[in-house]
Design a protein around this motif. Structure first.
Motif, PDB file in Angstrom:
ATOM      1  N   HIS A  51       0.854  -1.196   0.000  1.00  0.00           N
ATOM      2  CA  HIS A  51       0.000   0.000   0.000  1.00  0.00           C
ATOM      3  C   HIS A  51       0.885   1.239   0.000  1.00  0.00           C
ATOM      4  O   HIS A  51       1.901   1.275   0.702  1.00  0.00           O
ATOM      5  CB  HIS A  51      -0.901   0.013   1.239  1.00  0.00           C
ATOM      6  CG  HIS A  51      -1.805   1.200   1.312  1.00  0.00           C
ATOM      7  ND1 HIS A  51      -2.956   1.289   0.563  1.00  0.00           N
ATOM      8  CD2 HIS A  51      -1.720   2.353   2.010  1.00  0.00           C
ATOM      9  CE1 HIS A  51      -3.544   2.458   0.824  1.00  0.00           C
ATOM     10  NE2 HIS A  51      -2.801   3.115   1.699  1.00  0.00           N
ATOM     11  N   ASN A  84      -5.891  -3.213  -2.494  1.00  0.00           N
ATOM     12  CA  ASN A  84      -5.042  -4.296  -2.986  1.00  0.00           C
ATOM     13  C   ASN A  84      -5.490  -5.598  -2.332  1.00  0.00           C
ATOM     14  O   ASN A  84      -4.817  -6.124  -1.447  1.00  0.00           O
ATOM     15  CB  ASN A  84      -3.572  -3.966  -2.634  1.00  0.00           C
ATOM     16  CG  ASN A  84      -2.580  -4.896  -3.271  1.00  0.00           C
ATOM     17  OD1 ASN A  84      -2.933  -5.823  -3.976  1.00  0.00           O
ATOM     18  ND2 ASN A  84      -1.301  -4.644  -3.013  1.00  0.00           N
ATOM     19  N   ILE A  90       3.367  -3.973  -4.937  1.00  0.00           N
ATOM     20  CA  ILE A  90       3.131  -2.841  -5.830  1.00  0.00           C
ATOM     21  C   ILE A  90       4.352  -2.557  -6.679  1.00  0.00           C
ATOM     22  O   ILE A  90       4.236  -2.088  -7.810  1.00  0.00           O
ATOM     23  CB  ILE A  90       2.754  -1.593  -5.001  1.00  0.00           C
ATOM     24  CG1 ILE A  90       1.422  -1.828  -4.335  1.00  0.00           C
ATOM     25  CG2 ILE A  90       2.706  -0.346  -5.866  1.00  0.00           C
ATOM     26  CD1 ILE A  90       1.059  -0.752  -3.344  1.00  0.00           C
ATOM     27  N   HIS A 100      -1.577   1.457 -10.686  1.00  0.00           N
ATOM     28  CA  HIS A 100      -1.915   0.401  -9.733  1.00  0.00           C
ATOM     29  C   HIS A 100      -2.976   0.896  -8.756  1.00  0.00           C
ATOM     30  O   HIS A 100      -2.852   1.980  -8.199  1.00  0.00           O
ATOM     31  CB  HIS A 100      -0.665  -0.053  -8.970  1.00  0.00           C
ATOM     32  CG  HIS A 100      -0.841  -1.387  -8.340  1.00  0.00           C
ATOM     33  ND1 HIS A 100      -1.534  -1.565  -7.176  1.00  0.00           N
ATOM     34  CD2 HIS A 100      -0.438  -2.608  -8.732  1.00  0.00           C
ATOM     35  CE1 HIS A 100      -1.533  -2.847  -6.859  1.00  0.00           C
ATOM     36  NE2 HIS A 100      -0.868  -3.496  -7.786  1.00  0.00           N
ATOM     37  N   ALA A 102      -3.625   0.097  -5.788  1.00  0.00           N
ATOM     38  CA  ALA A 102      -3.192   0.228  -4.394  1.00  0.00           C
ATOM     39  C   ALA A 102      -2.445   1.533  -4.151  1.00  0.00           C
ATOM     40  O   ALA A 102      -2.221   1.908  -3.018  1.00  0.00           O
ATOM     41  CB  ALA A 102      -2.316  -0.954  -3.999  1.00  0.00           C
TER      42      ALA A 102
END
Length: 113
Positions: A51, A84, A90, A100, A102
């Motif tokens: 994250h 996520n 990531i 992405h 996240a």
């Protein structure tokens, strides 16, 4: 303009989650990987960043880091799973960081602080 990033890292078993600060996510990920390989003993071996939140100012990033540090494990898990759900890394080579899900850009949080 410098980016100020707050991340949450975890170990392979998801037993530990820890928040941290960096300005270079790729370098921090490499650093975590290096220490996970070299580490022996009972310390957690963080190897995945799951994250990330981006801030425009250092002060707002530090406020968020303090807030995340006081989160319970369950609160951190909810935050990770929201963006996520599979706890994917990531910063893996096949991941486009800009797109992405996240990666939560926290412009509204930075403006409020």
């Amino acid at each position: 303009m410098k980016k100020h990033l707050i991340y949450i890292a975890t170990d392979p078993n998801r037993a530990y989650v820890e928040a941290g600060y960096t300005q270079d996510l790729i370098a921090q990920s490499s650093n975590l990987q290096f220490h996970a390989i070299r580490s022996t003993g009972t310390f957690p071996k963080f190897n995945r960043i799951v994250h990330v939140e981006e801030f425009t100012s250092f002060d707002s990033a530090q406020k968020r880091l303090i807030e995340l540090s006081h989160f319970t494990r369950m609160q951190k898990e909810r935050l990770i799973r929201k963006h996520n759900p599979n706890w994917l890394n990531i910063t893996s080579p096949g991941t486009a960081l800009n797109s992405h899900p996240a990666l939560r850009v926290a412009h509204s949080l930075g403006a409020a602080c």
